[in-house]
Design a protein around this motif. Structure first.
Motif, PDB file in Angstrom:
ATOM      1  N   ALA A 154      -6.239 -32.529  12.449  1.00 25.49           N
ATOM      2  CA  ALA A 154      -6.887 -31.889  11.622  1.00 25.49           C
ATOM      3  C   ALA A 154      -7.699 -30.686  11.423  1.00 25.49           C
ATOM      4  N   ILE A 156     -10.444 -28.628   9.353  1.00 28.78           N
ATOM      5  CA  ILE A 156     -10.929 -28.613   7.967  1.00 28.78           C
ATOM      6  C   ILE A 156     -10.797 -27.410   7.619  1.00 28.78           C
ATOM      7  N   VAL A 178      -6.708 -29.130   6.530  1.00 30.13           N
ATOM      8  CA  VAL A 178      -6.778 -29.648   4.673  1.00 30.13           C
ATOM      9  C   VAL A 178      -8.414 -28.735   4.373  1.00 30.13           C
ATOM     10  N   ALA A 180     -11.170 -29.283   2.636  1.00 33.41           N
ATOM     11  CA  ALA A 180     -11.549 -30.133   1.918  1.00 33.41           C
ATOM     12  C   ALA A 180     -13.223 -29.519   1.594  1.00 33.41           C
ATOM     13  N   LEU A 381     -10.817 -37.862   4.109  1.00 34.94           N
ATOM     14  CA  LEU A 381     -10.167 -37.310   5.793  1.00 34.94           C
ATOM     15  C   LEU A 381     -10.465 -38.474   6.537  1.00 34.94           C
TER      16      LEU A 381
END
Length: 587
Positions: A154, A156, A178, A180, A381
């Motif tokens: 992932a 960020i 993602v 965030a 997450l």
């Protein structure tokens, strides 16, 4: 395993026999250098209070600027393992705020995050690679792929605008992205209500303004630029009663050269009142919450300052280190550059319109597209990848701690009064109660390069015992602090004090409550005391005020006799709101 007996307790095979708490998940904090370590702590804050999580740290040993990492971790009691052990162990999740090192060797999920205000820097693994169109560090194939595979599980992003740049730099990584938010800007904004608490910790008085000078690392930074003279100039051109100056220096500069060396290079500035907090603390965050002005460069603090609405000017800006198309590149085009040809105070005064500048507001908004939600989104997450239910309490951000040592452990305080060029404007008050008013502004003499317009018509005030004899020998006002007078000052002749000074016009021996006994060249004496004493009132200020007042009287042709009554003058320190009142008794 040969290293088993050196493993921290939570990783040992017999851990359950000895541990106090038995966590359910193990997280690896991947450290590249101290910069990445401090940002990693921002992310790990979402685990606070959860005994199900054990965090262990490891350094990739891949940074040329990783000095001080071991000490940083050890001082904080953070369990550390060698990188070769980390890649051989099984963790449930790894978190990294940098892309350097052999991250592809980790055998468990890895979440990557930026270690600054988004993705703005350009940095290549390959020497000479700058000839191609550069992408942002952390958003290109060069930093995200290994043998064609995306390394992080992932990625960020702090703002959705980064999705477009990721799509260009590494389209294979888009499914891992993602958005965030940014935990740092959320903490900064949540801490703004405590601005006065931070300002008090920095020793700021009512009405004083704090100028933060931020310097990233490298040759194009405020400290590294060949033309950079920013810190000296700020200290030289801003009066010491009205302004305080703090330097926020990037950890890579501190630990690349060594903290002793940095303190040595900046020692003259520390002696002139510069605040220099250590970079691995949160003091720089408290400074941004306290700041009235920011002199920055292409580092993240400039972006955070813009997002907070702090009036900002660029003391340096290295376009070659900034990714084209990034918010930082836009910021570099919008913010004014520090001019060598205009007084600094005039340039700062011109910045106030920035608060309503829609372009700057738009750039500031690119720091996060999820304001106030980073803790919530990051926790969601991380716990999803850990396959754990989130804690029952809401995810929240903590306020920035109040600095306990804002100047850093290397702060220097000399035992004598610093030499100052002092400008004083004198006016008649015209009232029965007060004889006149003086406005005093003091500037560190040792920081001046030439006689600039800010110290036009200034007099020099210096400590009689300053080891640098050029100051007392040429002083207009000689200062003798309490405890260094030989007996009673009023019993000592003028020549006992002023013999070394060729042009001295007043000698001031400090008395109680920051007042003084002023000795004049003609043998006159003036006992000076504060009737109204604001927080900034000090013995050297009183001495310079009396000097200017007596010089004015002599210049006005005071064929009149010296006053037999006392005189009272209002004293102001620049534009600070509180005025003082001095009583001058001629004896």
């Amino acid at each position: 395993m040969a290293d088993a007996d050196r493993l921290p307790l939570p990783l040992r095979p017999d851990a359950r026999l000895w541990m106090t708490v038995s966590p359910q998940r193990r997280v690896l904090g991947v450290v590249h250098n101290i910069t990445s370590a401090t940002r990693l702590l921002d992310l790990l804050a979402v685990f606070d209070g959860d005994e199900r999580i054990q965090v262990v740290f490891s350094c990739t040993d891949s940074s040329a600027l990783d000095g001080g990492v071991s000490d940083f971790l050890l001082r904080r009691g953070m369990l550390m393992i060698p990188w070769r052990v980390a890649v051989a162990e099984n963790f449930d999740l790894a978190l990294a705020t940098n892309r350097g090192g052999d991250l592809h060797k980790l055998r468990f999920p890895l979440i990557g995050a930026p270690h600054g205000a988004g993705y703005n820097k350009y940095l290549s693994r390959e020497p000479g690679a700058g000839s191609r169109e550069p992408g942002a560090f952390g958003l290109t194939e060069e930093w995200l792929l290994h043998d064609g595979d995306v390394v992080p599980s992932a990625i960020i992003l702090s703002h959705k605008e980064q999705l477009d740049r990721l799509a260009v730099g590494c389209p294979q990584a888009l499914p891992m992205a993602v958005v965030a938010g940014d935990p740092c800007i959320d903490q900064l904004r949540a801490s703004l209500p405590f601005r006065e608490s931070y300002r008090q910790a920095f020793g700021l008085l009512p009405g004083q303004r704090l100028v933060v000078v931020s310097s990233t690392w490298g040759s194009g930074s405020v400290l590294g630029s060949p033309r950079a003279d920013v810190i000296r100039r700020v200290l030289a051109e801003l009066s010491v009663e009205e302004f305080r100056v703090l330097a926020a220096v990037h950890p890579n500069s501190w630990h690349g050269h060594g903290s002793w060396q940095l303190h040595s290079w900046l020692a003259p500035f520390l002696g002139s009142g510069l605040l220099l907090p250590v970079p691995e603390s949160d003091t720089w965050k408290a400074a941004l919450c306290s700041a009235d002005f920011l002199l920055g460069d292409h580092g993240s603090l400039t972006m955070y300052g813009t997002a907070l609405g702090i009036p900002c000017i660029l003391g340096a800006f290295d376009e070659s280190k900034v990714a084209p198309g990034s918010p930082m590149a836009r910021l570099g085009r919008i913010l004014p550059r520090l001019s060598a040809d205009r007084p600094l105070l005039c340039q700062l005064a011109a910045l106030h319109g920035q608060r309503d500048d829609p372009e700057l507001q738009a750039v500031g908004e690119t720091v996060t597209s999820e304001p106030g939600r980073s803790a919530e989104l990051l926790r969601r997450l991380f716990y999803t990848w850990l396959r754990l239910d989130e804690p029952a309490h809401p995810a929240s951000v903590s306020a920035i701690p109040v600095p306990s040592q804002p100047s850093g452990p290397g702060a220097r305080r000399v035992p004598h009064e610093a030499p100052m060029f002092v400008t004083v404007s004198v006016t008649d008050d015209g009232t029965v109660a007060v004889d006149g008013e003086v406005i005093v502004r003091r500037y560190p003499a040792a920081r001046q390069h030439g006689h600039g317009p800010h110290i036009a018509s200034a007099h020099l005030a210096a400590d009689r015992d300053d080891p640098d004899r050029r100051w007392p020998r040429t002083a207009d006002v000689l200062l003798v602090p309490r405890g260094r007078t030989a007996g009673r000052p009023e019993d000592d002749p003028w020549c006992a004090y002023a013999a070394e000074s060729s042009g001295c016009g007043l000698l001031a021996a400090e008395t109680e409550e920051d007042g003084c006994l002023a000795l004049l060249p003609d043998g006159g004496r003036v006992r000076v005391r504060w009737l109204e004493r604001p927080a900034w009132a000090a013995f050297p200020v009183a001495a310079s005020a009396v000097y200017a007042w007596t010089v004015r009287e002599r210049a006005a042709g005071t064929a009149r006799a010296r006053p037999t009554r006392s005189e009272r003058i209002v004293v102001r320190a620049g534009d600070l709101p509180d005025a003082g009142l001095l009583d001058l008794a001629y004896v």
